[in-house]
Design a protein around this motif. Structure first.
Motif, short mmCIF file in Angstrom:
data_model
loop_
_atom_site.label_atom_id
_atom_site.label_comp_id
_atom_site.label_asym_id
_atom_site.label_seq_id
_atom_site.Cartn_x
_atom_site.Cartn_y
_atom_site.Cartn_z
N GLY A 78 -21.74 -33.72 2.27
CA GLY A 78 -21.21 -33.47 0.88
C GLY A 78 -19.76 -34.06 0.53
O GLY A 78 -19.25 -33.69 -0.79
N ALA A 101 -28.36 -35.38 1.55
CA ALA A 101 -28.03 -35.82 0.13
C ALA A 101 -29.28 -35.69 -0.77
O ALA A 101 -28.98 -35.51 -1.76
N GLN A 149 -22.35 -26.09 2.10
CA GLN A 149 -23.08 -27.58 2.05
C GLN A 149 -22.97 -28.32 3.34
O GLN A 149 -22.21 -28.01 4.26
N ASP A 150 -23.72 -29.30 3.30
CA ASP A 150 -23.84 -30.34 4.71
C ASP A 150 -22.51 -30.74 4.75
O ASP A 150 -21.81 -31.47 3.37
N TYR A 194 -27.62 -31.52 -0.51
CA TYR A 194 -26.77 -31.15 0.55
C TYR A 194 -26.78 -29.88 1.17
O TYR A 194 -25.81 -29.33 1.77
N PRO A 201 -24.98 -40.35 3.07
CA PRO A 201 -24.22 -39.06 2.11
C PRO A 201 -24.71 -39.34 0.55
O PRO A 201 -24.37 -38.46 -0.21
#
Length: 320
Positions: A289, A233, A285-286, A237, A223
């Motif tokens: 995040g 990251a 976002q992923d 993200y 991350p």
């Protein structure tokens, strides 16, 4: 003997589109349908044939694969929208969506009642895995159905596991993603703690990735930028596995835990944190995040003096 099949593929989004393209590349005829014209057009560009409707795709197919957002979409397609009625008797339906276990079992029952065969086969591996053909499939259904589906699923993934009967694939998926969600929060908290102690991201990664803290959330989807160049990251993200999808999966796991009377304290808390994150900063976002939420929470906590009085539910000061 020619092993090419005619496959109806319903749902050509971020996961379904690449999966359908990989089936085309493997020599199968893929009849696709999606309600979003842009997604359908993109799939056609990879060699998928536009079927015109989900029913038309099913009518001409040996196998029908669905990749849809939720159980209501799968059941609605099976029942109200005539997908089962349109297919030839004995057609194999493979649902790769991630849905509630009860919905998966209802889908099996509906398919069987209509004279079809069914398998639930949710996936793990995200968009990157879908594009690369390296997904993991967790399948639930009969031995015969699994044996037939396995040849197709191995085109799309590096690992195909028969987890048991109807709904077992979905059960495995939500349990796996509960582990993943809790792990990502733990890894994020460790990096933020390391920051506060003056520890560099690289130093922590070098230790934890080769010690007992090693896990997928650290070694593959780290991350923080730097240690794992391919992790989201390093690209602000942008989703590999989007936070709203993690929130959805953890919600399914939380519902199953409550229904089964399982005391899953970390899983339930992870579901709460991801639900809040997905509705706020993490909308696009992923899921990794969420480390920013961990940092922001720490900043807010430091803004409150350690000796500040705590309050009762009615805002009256209270003592320990």
């Amino acid at each position: 003997m020619n092993s090419a099949r005619t496959i109806g593929f319903i749902g050509l989004g971020h996961m379904g589109g690449p999966m359908a393209a990989n089936l085309v590349e493997a020599g199968h005829r893929v009849l696709g349908h999606d309600l979003v014209p842009e997604l359908l057009a993109a799939a056609v560009g990879t060699g998928v044939t536009a079927a015109g409707s989900s029913a038309r795709a099913a009518a001409a197919a040996d196998v029908v694969i669905t990749m849809l957002p939720a159980g209501r979409h799968v059941l609605g397609l099976y029942r109200e929208e005539g997908l089962l009625a349109a297919a030839r008797p004995g057609t194999l339906f493979i649902d790769c969506s991630t849905i509630d276990v009860a919905d998966a079992r209802s889908g099996h029952e509906a398919a069987t009642a209509a004279g079809m065969r069914a398998l639930d086969a949710p996936v793990s591996g995200g968009v990157v895995g879908a594009e690369a053909g390296t997904l993991t499939f967790m399948a639930g259904g009969g031995d015969t159905e699994f044996a037939e589906a396995e040849a197709l699923l191995t085109v799309l993934g590096k690992k195909v596991v028969h987890c048991g009967g109807s709904g077992a694939g979905q059960a495995a998926k939500i349990c796996n993603n509960m582990i993943l969600g809790v792990s990502m929060i733990a890894v994020s908290e460790a990096f933020v703690l390391g920051e506060s102690l003056g520890l560099s991201h690289q130093a922590l990664f070098d230790v934890a990735s080769t010690a007992s803290g090693q896990c997928w959330a650290l070694s593959v989807n780290c991350p923080v930028p730097g240690p794992v160049p391919a992790s989201p990251a390093n690209r602000d993200y942008r989703p590999g596995f989007a936070a709203p999808l993690m929130a959805k999966d953890l919600g399914l796991a939380a519902n199953a835990a409550r229904a089964g009377g399982v005391r899953a304290e970390l899983g339930l808390r992870a579901a709460e944190l991801y639900a809040a994150y997905a509705e706020g900063a993490g909308t696009d976002q992923d899921f990794s995040g969420i480390i920013d939420t961990v940092r922001d929470s720490g900043v807010r906590d430091r803004a409150t003096p350690p000796d500040a009085p705590r309050t009762a539910p009615d805002n009256r000061p209270t003592t320990a």
